[in-house]
Enzyme design. Structure first.
Site, short mmCIF file in Angstrom:
data_model
loop_
_atom_site.label_atom_id
_atom_site.label_comp_id
_atom_site.label_asym_id
_atom_site.label_seq_id
_atom_site.Cartn_x
_atom_site.Cartn_y
_atom_site.Cartn_z
N GLN A 133 0.83 -1.21 0.00
CA GLN A 133 0.00 0.00 0.00
C GLN A 133 0.86 1.26 0.00
O GLN A 133 1.59 1.50 0.96
CB GLN A 133 -0.88 0.00 1.25
N GLY A 134 0.78 2.05 -1.05
CA GLY A 134 1.52 3.31 -1.12
C GLY A 134 0.60 4.49 -0.89
O GLY A 134 0.21 5.18 -1.85
N TYR A 135 0.22 4.71 0.34
CA TYR A 135 -0.62 5.86 0.69
C TYR A 135 0.24 6.97 1.31
O TYR A 135 0.31 8.08 0.81
CB TYR A 135 -1.70 5.46 1.72
N SER A 136 0.90 6.65 2.46
CA SER A 136 1.57 7.69 3.25
C SER A 136 2.76 8.29 2.50
O SER A 136 3.44 7.62 1.72
CB SER A 136 2.08 7.10 4.57
N SER A 168 4.81 -0.88 3.93
CA SER A 168 5.04 -2.24 4.46
C SER A 168 5.20 -3.22 3.32
O SER A 168 4.42 -3.19 2.35
CB SER A 168 3.86 -2.69 5.33
N GLU A 251 -9.73 -1.84 6.16
CA GLU A 251 -8.40 -2.04 6.76
C GLU A 251 -8.52 -2.09 8.29
O GLU A 251 -7.82 -2.82 8.96
CB GLU A 251 -7.47 -0.90 6.33
N GLU A 390 -5.34 8.58 17.77
CA GLU A 390 -6.00 9.90 17.82
C GLU A 390 -6.93 10.06 16.62
O GLU A 390 -8.05 10.57 16.74
CB GLU A 390 -4.96 11.03 17.83
C1 LIG Z 1 4.80 -0.20 11.09
C2 LIG Z 1 4.10 0.75 10.18
C3 LIG Z 1 3.60 0.27 8.96
C4 LIG Z 1 2.98 1.15 8.08
N1 LIG Z 1 2.58 0.65 6.86
C5 LIG Z 1 2.08 1.51 5.93
C6 LIG Z 1 1.79 1.06 4.62
O1 LIG Z 1 1.95 -0.13 4.29
N2 LIG Z 1 1.35 1.97 3.72
C7 LIG Z 1 1.14 3.28 4.03
O2 LIG Z 1 0.71 4.04 3.17
N3 LIG Z 1 1.42 3.75 5.28
C8 LIG Z 1 1.89 2.90 6.23
N4 LIG Z 1 2.19 3.35 7.49
C9 LIG Z 1 2.03 4.78 7.78
C10 LIG Z 1 0.92 5.12 8.74
O3 LIG Z 1 -0.34 4.99 8.12
C11 LIG Z 1 1.16 6.54 9.25
O4 LIG Z 1 2.36 6.51 10.00
C12 LIG Z 1 0.04 7.06 10.09
O5 LIG Z 1 -1.10 7.29 9.29
C13 LIG Z 1 0.42 8.38 10.80
O6 LIG Z 1 0.94 9.32 9.91
P1 LIG Z 1 2.34 10.05 10.21
O7 LIG Z 1 3.35 9.01 10.55
O8 LIG Z 1 2.61 10.95 9.07
O9 LIG Z 1 2.10 10.90 11.54
P2 LIG Z 1 1.35 12.29 11.65
O10 LIG Z 1 0.10 12.25 10.83
O11 LIG Z 1 2.32 13.37 11.37
O12 LIG Z 1 0.93 12.30 13.17
C14 LIG Z 1 1.85 12.67 14.21
C15 LIG Z 1 1.08 12.72 15.52
O13 LIG Z 1 0.04 13.73 15.45
C16 LIG Z 1 -1.22 13.16 15.75
N5 LIG Z 1 -2.26 13.76 14.89
C17 LIG Z 1 -2.17 14.01 13.57
N6 LIG Z 1 -3.33 14.56 13.13
C18 LIG Z 1 -4.16 14.66 14.19
C19 LIG Z 1 -5.50 15.13 14.37
N7 LIG Z 1 -6.21 15.62 13.36
N8 LIG Z 1 -6.05 15.06 15.63
C20 LIG Z 1 -5.35 14.56 16.66
N9 LIG Z 1 -4.05 14.10 16.55
C21 LIG Z 1 -3.48 14.15 15.33
C22 LIG Z 1 -1.09 11.69 15.41
O14 LIG Z 1 -2.04 10.90 16.13
C23 LIG Z 1 0.35 11.39 15.83
O15 LIG Z 1 0.39 11.17 17.22
C24 LIG Z 1 2.80 2.52 8.41
C25 LIG Z 1 3.27 2.99 9.64
C26 LIG Z 1 3.92 2.13 10.51
C27 LIG Z 1 4.44 2.68 11.81
#
Ligand SMILES: Cc1cc2nc3c(=O)[nH]c(=O)nc-3n(C[C@H](O)[C@H](O)[C@H](O)COP(=O)(O)OP(=O)(O)OC[C@H]3O[C@@H](n4cnc5c(N)ncnc54)[C@H](O)[C@@H]3O)c2cc1C
Length: 403
Positions: A133-136, A168, A251, A390
């Protein structure tokens, strides 16, 4: 009335006890011992292990338990689906790999053309094609709609440039389903498109991200003038957000999660009883038993919630608040269980607390305490991956209160 009875209509034509027995016999006989040992001792599973098991299940017609029969699925009802996950967890068989079966497969079924369905779905069912999955992106995680990876239509191809992160299993996958920006006009969500990108396309570079547990799980994926045909677009140009939301709701609803948590609780209980045999019932082991009972009660609650969520999903009435609540609850519970296991295992593991690279002959691989420490470290990501806790709370609040 138990959880299953409260949410499903038993079908008179199915003997559930006989079905359960059939599952037990098949899994005991056909899941290789080495694979079950890897799962039992909490080792990291990769494509080789997941696909080995999926292909075995495919030969039996059981590789897509949640899919309709006409798509190669089993057509099982709620009880059968839950029993499958339960027996699989109890016997330490690998879980099914989720990116194809649980995520993009249902999206292709719902939004894809007949040609896309014929091209992609059979290879998900037989396990021959592997997805990620290439979302983030850096700067677009929780706020996914801010993603910037661009795709420009040139003739009958999209040309993609940008970067994905935390991807991942990208290093093991064949195809990445990815959200890209095809327009900067109007609302951010309206300019997003879903594309399927074969990972052997020129211009793609995959780099590992080294995480605290030292397991290679996540990656960065760089896309530099990557060309994919328009026929690899799912839905309309600019229609990717609807697909993304459809996928995210599913998901967060993973039928395998709760039975796996219940199995981990059994393992922790065995560990506590073993320690009590060795050391006597010390105050700290009493306290550990108390934490275990609380976690067991929470897991039973999660089971009730899961069964009603699967029931609603099968009827098309699942609300996003329920799948988010389940994801939130299970992520936090998995951390509680792994913290308890860590507290029991870490003192014994202390001289080698930082994970070591595997030994050449693999002799260390079955060290259960070492694996519990790895699992503890890996599970720190549970409240982040798939949407942070969150963010789940925000989804619940919006759905329930329109906040
Ligand atoms: C082990 C692992 C596997 C993953 N696998 C994939 C994958 O296969 N494909 C993919 O696309 N992504 C993947 N991800 C990414 C994951 O979806 C993101 O890390 C997650 O959505 C959080 O985004 P971020 O890391 O940019 O943190 P941020 O969005 O920058 O968040 C940082 C902090 O701010 C808080 N926050 C942000 N916005 C709000 C809000 N509106 N209200 C309250 N709090 C808020 C968050 O809760 C967090 O504590 C993976 C992540 C991990 C750790």
């Amino acid at each position: 009335m138990n959880a299953i009875e409260s949410v499903s209509q038993d079908r008179a034509d199915i003997d559930y006890e006989a079905f359960r027995q059939e599952l037990v016999e098949f899994m005991q006989t056909h899941c290789p011992g080495a694979l079950r040992e890897k799962v039992r001792s909490n080792q990291k599973l990769g494509r080789a292990e997941f696909s080995q098991w999926q292909q075995i299940l495919h030969r039996r017609g059981w590789s897509a338990p949640g899919w309709p029969v006409e798509r190669g699925g089993t057509g099982w009802d709620l009880q059968q689906r839950y029993l499958f996950e339960q027996v699989s967890a109890e016997l330490d068989c690998p879980p099914l790999y989720h990116h194809g079966l649980g995520h993009i497969g249902p999206v292709i079924m719902h939004f894809g053309t007949p040609e896309q369905q014929a091209r992609f779905l059979p290879r998900i069912v037989d396990g021959s094609e592997w997805w990620c999955q290439g979302y983030s992106e850096p700067g677009a995680g929780s706020d996914l709609a801010s993603l910037r990876t661009s795709a420009v239509l040139q003739g009958d191809e999209y040309v993609i440039n940008g970067q994905k992160t935390w991807t991942s299993h990208a290093h093991e996958a064949d195809i990445m389903y990815t959200l890209v920006r095809t327009s900067n006009e109007g609302r951010k969500q309206a300019g997003i498109t879903l594309l399927l990108v074969p990972l052997n396309t020129p211009g793609i570079e995959i780099r590992p991200i080294h995480t605290i547990d030292q397991w290679h799980h996540v990656n960065e994926v760089f896309l530099n003038d990557v060309r994919v045909p328009v026929s690899h677009r799912i839905g309309e140009d600019g229609g990717g957000w609807a697909c993304a939301k459809f996928l995210l709701d599913r998901e967060r609803l993973s039928p395998a999660t709760v039975p796996r948590l219940l199995r981990q609780l059994e393992q922790v209980e065995d560990l506590i009883r073993e320690r009590i045999r060795q050391q006597g019932a010390t105050p700290s082991l009493h306290a550990a038993m108390g934490r275990l009972f609380l976690a067991q009660a929470s897991a039973q609650g999660a089971k009730e919630m899961l069964l009603s969520a699967i029931h609603e999903e099968m009827n098309g009435t699942l609300r996003s608040s329920k799948s988010s609540a389940l994801k939130l609850h299970c992520s936090e519970l998995s951390q509680q269980i792994s913290s308890l296991a860590y507290d029991l295992a870490a003192p014994h593991y202390a001289p080698r607390l930082l994970p070591q690279p595997p030994t050449a002959d693999g002799s260390d691989e079955l060290d259960i305490e070492r694996q519990l420490v790895h699992t503890y470290l890996f599970y720190r990501s549970r409240t982040i991956a798939g949407g942070t806790s969150e963010v789940q709370k925000n989804v619940i609040a919006r759905d329930l209160f329109g906040a």
